[in-house]
Motif scaffolding. Sequence first.
Motif, PDB file in Angstrom:
ATOM      1  N   ILE A  26       0.840  -1.199   0.000  1.00 61.24           N
ATOM      2  CA  ILE A  26       0.000   0.000   0.000  1.00 61.24           C
ATOM      3  C   ILE A  26       0.878   1.253   0.000  1.00 61.24           C
ATOM      4  CG2 ILE A  26      -1.733   1.319   1.292  1.00 61.24           C
ATOM      5  CD1 ILE A  26      -2.871  -1.320   2.305  1.00 61.24           C
ATOM      6  N   ARG A  27       1.936   1.222   0.788  1.00 62.43           N
ATOM      7  CA  ARG A  27       2.825   2.389   0.875  1.00 62.43           C
ATOM      8  C   ARG A  27       3.463   2.711  -0.466  1.00 62.43           C
ATOM      9  NH1 ARG A  27       7.973   3.761   1.292  1.00 62.43           N
ATOM     10  NH2 ARG A  27       8.690   1.607   1.075  1.00 62.43           N
ATOM     11  N   THR A  28       3.753   1.714  -1.276  1.00 60.32           N
ATOM     12  CA  THR A  28       4.475   1.922  -2.532  1.00 60.32           C
ATOM     13  C   THR A  28       3.558   2.003  -3.748  1.00 60.32           C
ATOM     14  OG1 THR A  28       4.840  -0.478  -2.711  1.00 60.32           O
ATOM     15  CG2 THR A  28       6.567   0.828  -1.648  1.00 60.32           C
ATOM     16  N   GLN A  29       2.267   2.222  -3.553  1.00 65.58           N
ATOM     17  CA  GLN A  29       1.354   2.386  -4.679  1.00 65.58           C
ATOM     18  C   GLN A  29       1.756   3.585  -5.537  1.00 65.58           C
ATOM     19  OE1 GLN A  29      -1.831   0.578  -5.598  1.00 65.58           O
ATOM     20  NE2 GLN A  29      -0.432  -0.835  -4.538  1.00 65.58           N
ATOM     21  N   THR A  30       1.564   3.447  -6.852  1.00 64.06           N
ATOM     22  CA  THR A  30       1.836   4.577  -7.739  1.00 64.06           C
ATOM     23  C   THR A  30       0.884   5.733  -7.465  1.00 64.06           C
ATOM     24  OG1 THR A  30       0.428   3.568  -9.436  1.00 64.06           O
ATOM     25  CG2 THR A  30       2.806   3.138  -9.559  1.00 64.06           C
ATOM     26  N   ARG A  31      -0.279   5.441  -6.922  1.00 62.45           N
ATOM     27  CA  ARG A  31      -1.195   6.476  -6.422  1.00 62.45           C
ATOM     28  C   ARG A  31      -1.554   6.061  -4.998  1.00 62.45           C
ATOM     29  NH1 ARG A  31      -4.898   9.262  -3.454  1.00 62.45           N
ATOM     30  NH2 ARG A  31      -6.154  10.735  -4.712  1.00 62.45           N
ATOM     31  N   PRO A  32      -0.809   6.546  -3.992  1.00 59.07           N
ATOM     32  CA  PRO A  32      -1.099   6.159  -2.612  1.00 59.07           C
ATOM     33  C   PRO A  32      -2.465   6.668  -2.160  1.00 59.07           C
ATOM     34  CG  PRO A  32       1.081   7.176  -2.814  1.00 59.07           C
ATOM     35  CD  PRO A  32       0.349   7.432  -4.089  1.00 59.07           C
ATOM     36  N   PRO A  33      -3.058   6.018  -1.179  1.00 63.24           N
ATOM     37  CA  PRO A  33      -4.328   6.518  -0.632  1.00 63.24           C
ATOM     38  C   PRO A  33      -4.109   7.801   0.156  1.00 63.24           C
ATOM     39  CG  PRO A  33      -3.500   4.739   0.727  1.00 63.24           C
ATOM     40  CD  PRO A  33      -2.581   4.814  -0.461  1.00 63.24           C
ATOM     41  N   ASP A  34      -5.185   8.537   0.361  1.00 60.36           N
ATOM     42  CA  ASP A  34      -5.130   9.727   1.219  1.00 60.36           C
ATOM     43  C   ASP A  34      -5.249   9.344   2.683  1.00 60.36           C
ATOM     44  OD1 ASP A  34      -5.014  11.687  -0.943  1.00 60.36           O
ATOM     45  OD2 ASP A  34      -7.054  11.022  -1.382  1.00 60.36           O
ATOM     46  N   ASP A  96      -3.406  -9.697   1.860  1.00 63.90           N
ATOM     47  CA  ASP A  96      -3.212  -9.278   0.477  1.00 63.90           C
ATOM     48  C   ASP A  96      -1.776  -8.844   0.237  1.00 63.90           C
ATOM     49  OD1 ASP A  96      -5.961  -9.472   0.204  1.00 63.90           O
ATOM     50  OD2 ASP A  96      -6.313  -7.297   0.188  1.00 63.90           O
ATOM     51  N   VAL A  97      -1.373  -8.837  -1.014  1.00 65.90           N
ATOM     52  CA  VAL A  97      -0.250  -8.039  -1.507  1.00 65.90           C
ATOM     53  C   VAL A  97      -0.737  -7.402  -2.806  1.00 65.90           C
ATOM     54  CG1 VAL A  97       2.122  -7.999  -2.334  1.00 65.90           C
ATOM     55  CG2 VAL A  97       1.490  -9.550  -0.491  1.00 65.90           C
ATOM     56  N   TRP A  98      -0.654  -6.092  -2.898  1.00 66.77           N
ATOM     57  CA  TRP A  98      -1.243  -5.382  -4.035  1.00 66.77           C
ATOM     58  C   TRP A  98      -0.223  -5.099  -5.123  1.00 66.77           C
ATOM     59  CZ3 TRP A  98      -4.783  -1.013  -1.626  1.00 66.77           C
ATOM     60  CH2 TRP A  98      -5.895  -1.620  -1.022  1.00 66.77           C
ATOM     61  N   HIS A  99      -0.650  -5.245  -6.377  1.00 63.53           N
ATOM     62  CA  HIS A  99       0.138  -4.733  -7.488  1.00 63.53           C
ATOM     63  C   HIS A  99       0.310  -3.225  -7.321  1.00 63.53           C
ATOM     64  CE1 HIS A  99       0.238  -8.406  -9.883  1.00 63.53           C
ATOM     65  NE2 HIS A  99      -1.030  -8.601  -9.570  1.00 63.53           N
ATOM     66  N   ARG A 100       1.468  -2.702  -7.724  1.00 62.59           N
ATOM     67  CA  ARG A 100       1.795  -1.298  -7.445  1.00 62.59           C
ATOM     68  C   ARG A 100       0.810  -0.322  -8.076  1.00 62.59           C
ATOM     69  NH1 ARG A 100       6.196   1.217  -9.011  1.00 62.59           N
ATOM     70  NH2 ARG A 100       6.157   2.569  -7.181  1.00 62.59           N
ATOM     71  N   SER A 101       0.202  -0.665  -9.185  1.00 58.20           N
ATOM     72  CA  SER A 101      -0.695   0.265  -9.876  1.00 58.20           C
ATOM     73  C   SER A 101      -2.169   0.002  -9.579  1.00 58.20           C
ATOM     74  CB  SER A 101      -0.460   0.187 -11.389  1.00 58.20           C
ATOM     75  OG  SER A 101      -0.674  -1.142 -11.852  1.00 58.20           O
ATOM     76  N   CYS A 167     -11.422  -7.928  -1.392  1.00 58.53           N
ATOM     77  CA  CYS A 167     -10.099  -7.321  -1.461  1.00 58.53           C
ATOM     78  C   CYS A 167      -9.745  -6.815  -2.847  1.00 58.53           C
ATOM     79  CB  CYS A 167      -9.037  -8.284  -0.964  1.00 58.53           C
ATOM     80  SG  CYS A 167      -8.868  -9.785  -1.974  1.00 58.53           S
ATOM     81  N   THR A 168     -10.577  -7.104  -3.866  1.00 58.08           N
ATOM     82  CA  THR A 168     -10.307  -6.588  -5.214  1.00 58.08           C
ATOM     83  C   THR A 168     -11.165  -5.380  -5.554  1.00 58.08           C
ATOM     84  OG1 THR A 168     -11.990  -7.869  -6.431  1.00 58.08           O
ATOM     85  CG2 THR A 168      -9.886  -8.984  -5.923  1.00 58.08           C
ATOM     86  N   MET A 169     -12.023  -4.937  -4.667  1.00 60.74           N
ATOM     87  CA  MET A 169     -13.014  -3.933  -5.043  1.00 60.74           C
ATOM     88  C   MET A 169     -12.694  -2.549  -4.489  1.00 60.74           C
ATOM     89  SD  MET A 169     -16.368  -4.736  -2.601  1.00 60.74           S
ATOM     90  CE  MET A 169     -16.787  -6.215  -3.504  1.00 60.74           C
ATOM     91  N   ALA A 170     -13.171  -1.552  -5.231  1.00 60.84           N
ATOM     92  CA  ALA A 170     -13.199  -0.163  -4.762  1.00 60.84           C
ATOM     93  C   ALA A 170     -14.591   0.362  -5.056  1.00 60.84           C
ATOM     94  CB  ALA A 170     -12.144   0.681  -5.464  1.00 60.84           C
ATOM     95  N   ILE A 171     -15.130   1.148  -4.144  1.00 59.80           N
ATOM     96  CA  ILE A 171     -16.526   1.563  -4.242  1.00 59.80           C
ATOM     97  C   ILE A 171     -16.651   3.061  -4.006  1.00 59.80           C
ATOM     98  CG2 ILE A 171     -16.938   0.911  -1.828  1.00 59.80           C
ATOM     99  CD1 ILE A 171     -19.797   0.080  -2.724  1.00 59.80           C
ATOM    100  N   ARG A 172     -17.505   3.692  -4.778  1.00 57.92           N
ATOM    101  CA  ARG A 172     -17.733   5.131  -4.646  1.00 57.92           C
ATOM    102  C   ARG A 172     -18.587   5.398  -3.407  1.00 57.92           C
ATOM    103  NH1 ARG A 172     -16.896   8.736  -9.176  1.00 57.92           N
ATOM    104  NH2 ARG A 172     -17.320   7.106 -10.729  1.00 57.92           N
TER     105      ARG A 172
END
Length: 211
Positions: A26-34, A96-101, A167-172
Amino acid sequence: MAHVGLSVALCTCNGAPWLGDLLESIRTQTRPPDELVVHDDVSEDATVDILRDFAASAPFTVRLHINEARLGSTRNFEAALRATRGQVVALADQDDVWHRSKLELQLWEFDQDPTISMVFSDATLTDARGRPTGSRLWDSRLVGRTLRRHAVVPEDLFARRALTTGCTMAIRRRGIDAALPFPEMMDSQLAVMRHDRWLSLVAAAVGTVRA
């Protein structure tokens, strides 16, 4: 209060063996969370210590809540989602381990179409040491065939079968607001759905869901 465009909601319970890899991804995401909102369900190992150490050096806000009594996964995610402030919220499991993008690509999907209320993806399956097993979530013939035919997934398909993994979802935000509070029937061990399928069903009712 600072604007929060993207939150990650993470639920933990005795996750010390895996948590470091997730947090680093999560820390190394190309777009980190706020913000990262963590609700710990009364861990009895080093989980909370790991989270506090991470919060001290993370490049984004980390808000940690420790439950007074164990809630279980579904109610813990309900509480974590309620505590988030982002206009988009990505769900995370402790192993989880997330892909960087991952987050960058999910936000790109939302930006392309304001009707999208949720996006979700396939995932590589790994063993306990994090090594790929050679399988993916969508390898199931039924799920794979369904999602290849319906990149925008209609509500009735979610009502018929479980197609998403949390763990694969993002929701508005509008999808979260419509889905909370979770129905009481989800507390039953016999319930036909958990938090991820419920969120998918509601998201499809208030907008479109993209695989």
